[in-house]
Write a protein that holds these residues in place. Structure first.
Motif, PDB file in Angstrom:
ATOM      1  N   PHE A  66       0.835  -1.205   0.000  1.00 31.03           N
ATOM      2  CA  PHE A  66       0.000   0.000   0.000  1.00 31.03           C
ATOM      3  C   PHE A  66       0.873   1.261   0.000  1.00 31.03           C
ATOM      4  CE2 PHE A  66      -2.867   3.201   1.808  1.00 31.03           C
ATOM      5  CZ  PHE A  66      -3.961   3.033   0.982  1.00 31.03           C
ATOM      6  N   LEU A  67       1.973   1.248   0.742  1.00 27.47           N
ATOM      7  CA  LEU A  67       2.855   2.411   0.766  1.00 27.47           C
ATOM      8  C   LEU A  67       3.439   2.700  -0.610  1.00 27.47           C
ATOM      9  CD1 LEU A  67       4.751   1.900   4.136  1.00 27.47           C
ATOM     10  CD2 LEU A  67       3.254   3.813   3.549  1.00 27.47           C
ATOM     11  N   HIS A  68       3.754   1.664  -1.385  1.00 21.10           N
ATOM     12  CA  HIS A  68       4.261   1.895  -2.747  1.00 21.10           C
ATOM     13  C   HIS A  68       3.190   2.560  -3.613  1.00 21.10           C
ATOM     14  CE1 HIS A  68       8.295   0.235  -2.851  1.00 21.10           C
ATOM     15  NE2 HIS A  68       7.891  -0.755  -2.087  1.00 21.10           N
ATOM     16  N   SER A  69       1.922   2.191  -3.412  1.00 21.65           N
ATOM     17  CA  SER A  69       0.856   2.847  -4.178  1.00 21.65           C
ATOM     18  C   SER A  69       0.716   4.306  -3.758  1.00 21.65           C
ATOM     19  CB  SER A  69      -0.470   2.095  -4.000  1.00 21.65           C
ATOM     20  OG  SER A  69      -1.073   2.363  -2.754  1.00 21.65           O
ATOM     21  N   VAL A  70       0.931   4.589  -2.466  1.00 18.53           N
ATOM     22  CA  VAL A  70       0.914   5.977  -1.990  1.00 18.53           C
ATOM     23  C   VAL A  70       2.082   6.755  -2.589  1.00 18.53           C
ATOM     24  CG1 VAL A  70       1.192   7.449   0.056  1.00 18.53           C
ATOM     25  CG2 VAL A  70      -0.274   5.423   0.172  1.00 18.53           C
ATOM     26  N   ALA A  71       3.243   6.113  -2.636  1.00 20.41           N
ATOM     27  CA  ALA A  71       4.442   6.787  -3.145  1.00 20.41           C
ATOM     28  C   ALA A  71       4.282   7.204  -4.607  1.00 20.41           C
ATOM     29  CB  ALA A  71       5.663   5.881  -2.982  1.00 20.41           C
ATOM     30  N   GLU A  72       3.546   6.401  -5.387  1.00 25.67           N
ATOM     31  CA  GLU A  72       3.319   6.762  -6.781  1.00 25.67           C
ATOM     32  C   GLU A  72       2.566   8.091  -6.883  1.00 25.67           C
ATOM     33  OE1 GLU A  72       1.355   3.603  -8.775  1.00 25.67           O
ATOM     34  OE2 GLU A  72       2.991   2.168  -8.504  1.00 25.67           O
ATOM     35  N   ALA A  75       3.619  15.908   4.317  1.00 23.36           N
ATOM     36  CA  ALA A  75       3.013  15.799   2.989  1.00 23.36           C
ATOM     37  C   ALA A  75       2.769  14.338   2.625  1.00 23.36           C
ATOM     38  CB  ALA A  75       3.917  16.464   1.947  1.00 23.36           C
ATOM     39  N   PHE A  76       3.682  13.456   3.001  1.00 25.78           N
ATOM     40  CA  PHE A  76       3.502  12.027   2.682  1.00 25.78           C
ATOM     41  C   PHE A  76       2.334  11.455   3.476  1.00 25.78           C
ATOM     42  CE2 PHE A  76       4.236   7.496   2.842  1.00 25.78           C
ATOM     43  CZ  PHE A  76       4.628   7.204   1.546  1.00 25.78           C
ATOM     44  N   VAL A  77       2.234  11.797   4.745  1.00 28.94           N
ATOM     45  CA  VAL A  77       1.124  11.299   5.571  1.00 28.94           C
ATOM     46  C   VAL A  77      -0.209  11.812   5.025  1.00 28.94           C
ATOM     47  CG1 VAL A  77       0.074  11.355   7.874  1.00 28.94           C
ATOM     48  CG2 VAL A  77       2.536  10.997   7.633  1.00 28.94           C
ATOM     49  N   ARG A  78      -0.261  13.084   4.629  1.00 29.01           N
ATOM     50  CA  ARG A  78      -1.495  13.627   4.043  1.00 29.01           C
ATOM     51  C   ARG A  78      -1.872  12.867   2.779  1.00 29.01           C
ATOM     52  NH1 ARG A  78       0.733  18.720   5.197  1.00 29.01           N
ATOM     53  NH2 ARG A  78       1.340  18.959   3.001  1.00 29.01           N
ATOM     54  N   THR A  79      -0.894  12.625   1.922  1.00 29.34           N
ATOM     55  CA  THR A  79      -1.158  11.900   0.683  1.00 29.34           C
ATOM     56  C   THR A  79      -1.658  10.489   0.982  1.00 29.34           C
ATOM     57  OG1 THR A  79       0.578  13.158  -0.447  1.00 29.34           O
ATOM     58  CG2 THR A  79      -0.140  11.113  -1.487  1.00 29.34           C
ATOM     59  N   ALA A  80      -1.042   9.844   1.960  1.00 29.39           N
ATOM     60  CA  ALA A  80      -1.455   8.488   2.335  1.00 29.39           C
ATOM     61  C   ALA A  80      -2.891   8.466   2.846  1.00 29.39           C
ATOM     62  CB  ALA A  80      -0.512   7.928   3.394  1.00 29.39           C
ATOM     63  N   MET A  81      -3.250   9.435   3.668  1.00 30.18           N
ATOM     64  CA  MET A  81      -4.602   9.436   4.223  1.00 30.18           C
ATOM     65  C   MET A  81      -5.632   9.810   3.161  1.00 30.18           C
ATOM     66  SD  MET A  81      -3.724   8.184   6.934  1.00 30.18           S
ATOM     67  CE  MET A  81      -5.420   7.896   7.451  1.00 30.18           C
ATOM     68  N   ASP A  82      -5.245  10.602   2.171  1.00 29.33           N
ATOM     69  CA  ASP A  82      -6.134  10.837   1.022  1.00 29.33           C
ATOM     70  C   ASP A  82      -6.393   9.520   0.297  1.00 29.33           C
ATOM     71  OD1 ASP A  82      -6.225  13.541   1.524  1.00 29.33           O
ATOM     72  OD2 ASP A  82      -4.751  14.089  -0.007  1.00 29.33           O
ATOM     73  N   ARG A  83      -5.326   8.743   0.124  1.00 26.65           N
ATOM     74  CA  ARG A  83      -5.458   7.442  -0.554  1.00 26.65           C
ATOM     75  C   ARG A  83      -6.336   6.487   0.259  1.00 26.65           C
ATOM     76  NH1 ARG A  83      -6.401   3.632  -2.893  1.00 26.65           N
ATOM     77  NH2 ARG A  83      -5.098   2.173  -4.070  1.00 26.65           N
ATOM     78  N   VAL A  84      -6.199   6.527   1.583  1.00 25.10           N
ATOM     79  CA  VAL A  84      -7.022   5.686   2.462  1.00 25.10           C
ATOM     80  C   VAL A  84      -8.496   6.060   2.326  1.00 25.10           C
ATOM     81  CG1 VAL A  84      -7.567   5.174   4.881  1.00 25.10           C
ATOM     82  CG2 VAL A  84      -5.190   5.168   4.106  1.00 25.10           C
TER      83      VAL A  84
END
Length: 314
Positions: A105-111, A284-293
């Motif tokens: 899941f983190l790799h999908s967030v990183a994209e 910024a990474f945590v925000r992006t991850a929670m948007d993806r969630v």
């Protein structure tokens, strides 16, 4: 359409709830209702069917969502890139994970993150269960996803990324494999594999208890230092171990059986970072991850969304 109108419409199309939409966008619930009504008057058709119990998109609403969403994501990413340049969000970000499905899941967030912040090089690596916080404290990773509970004063617990039901991993020859489900009480009749290394006692007690709820002792067997040890030990009949339900998708192989618990709490995987070292890149990474969630339907659906979206697991 104005920017806020698009944001309100797309958020409501995702949440299908006026209250949660208002909270996410940062406006009143009446503003959400007024905006939707204004859009419907302008378009000349209903975008949502709403009753006292539920909100659903109409076919025209679905079409508008599908047409607007890609353009909106592109706009958001363009704004994010400009803001990143202005704020100097560049460099590298090292992110750790403890389970294959959280890494997936983190790799999908990183994209998504690297599209928004092309100046940041994201590097993702696995952290061994025998030393869950060592890489954070050594500076080898700046951010990590791992299982609470957390009672470390030098570390900060962030939002939950993934939430999974807890299941019991065992050999197909184990007596419990004949059952459709298991209870925590059943652990008194099994040998529980645990974890060795620099692992806090409170964490071990939570995930590998020594007694059942009724007070019966739970035998502990060999302690693992790497997750892969669990698979070989279970296959050899050396014991059983609790894992997340997603493990059945990522680690399934002949001779292994996963049985759901009827009474054990689920397993959360949350962000953790060193207290006082929260950088703009990290936020910024945590925000992006929670948007993806949120797009996936919440932490309970995060991993499964990768499968339904056709993204294969490792």
């Amino acid at each position: 359409m104005e920017r806020q109108e698009i944001e309100i419409f797309l958020t409501l199309a995702e949440e299908l709830h006026f209250g949660r939409t208002a909270e996410r966008v940062g406006v009143s619930q009446s503003r959400v209702s007024q905006t939707v009504a204004r859009l419907e008057r302008r378009i000349g058709a209903r975008l949502f069917d709403r009753t006292s119990r539920q909100v659903a998109l109409t076919p025209i609403g679905e079409q508008l969502r599908d047409d607007l969403a890609p353009a909106w994501r592109g706009l958001e990413e363009a704004v994010a890139r400009a803001m990143a340049a202005g704020r100097g969000i560049t460099g590298s970000l090292r992110v750790g994970f403890s389970g294959a499905f959280t890494g997936h899941f983190l790799h999908s967030v990183a994209e998504v993150f690297t599209r928004r912040y092309p100046g940041v090089d994201v590097r993702i690596r696995q952290v061994q269960i025998s030393d869950p916080y060592g890489p954070l404290r050594a500076g080898d990773v700046e951010l990590q996803v791992t299982e609470p509970p957390l009672a470390e004063p030098d570390l900060t617990l962030g939002p939950v990324l993934v939430s999974q039901p807890r299941v019991l991993l065992m050999s197909s020859a184990h007596p419990l494999a004949r059952h459709g489900s298991v209870s925590v009480e059943d652990l008194a009749e099994s040998t529980l594999l645990t974890v060795a290394g620099n692992v806090p006692a409170h964490w071990l007690d939570h995930h590998f208890p020594r007694r059942t709820p009724s007070g019966r002792p739970i035998p502990h067997g060999q302690a693992m230092t790497h997750w892969e040890d669990a698979l070989s030990l279970v296959l050899a009949g050396k014991g059983v171990t609790p894992v997340a339900a997603a493990g059945a998708h990522y680690y399934s192989r002949p001779g292994l059986v996963f049985r759901p618990f009827t009474d054990a709490p689920g397993i959360d995987y949350a962000f953790v970072w060193p207290t006082g070292h929260e950088t703009a890149r990290l936020r910024a990474f945590v925000r992006t991850a929670m948007d993806r969630v949120r797009e996936a339907g919440g932490p309970e659906r995060a991993v499964e969304s990768l499968w339904t979206d056709g993204i294969t697991g490792a």
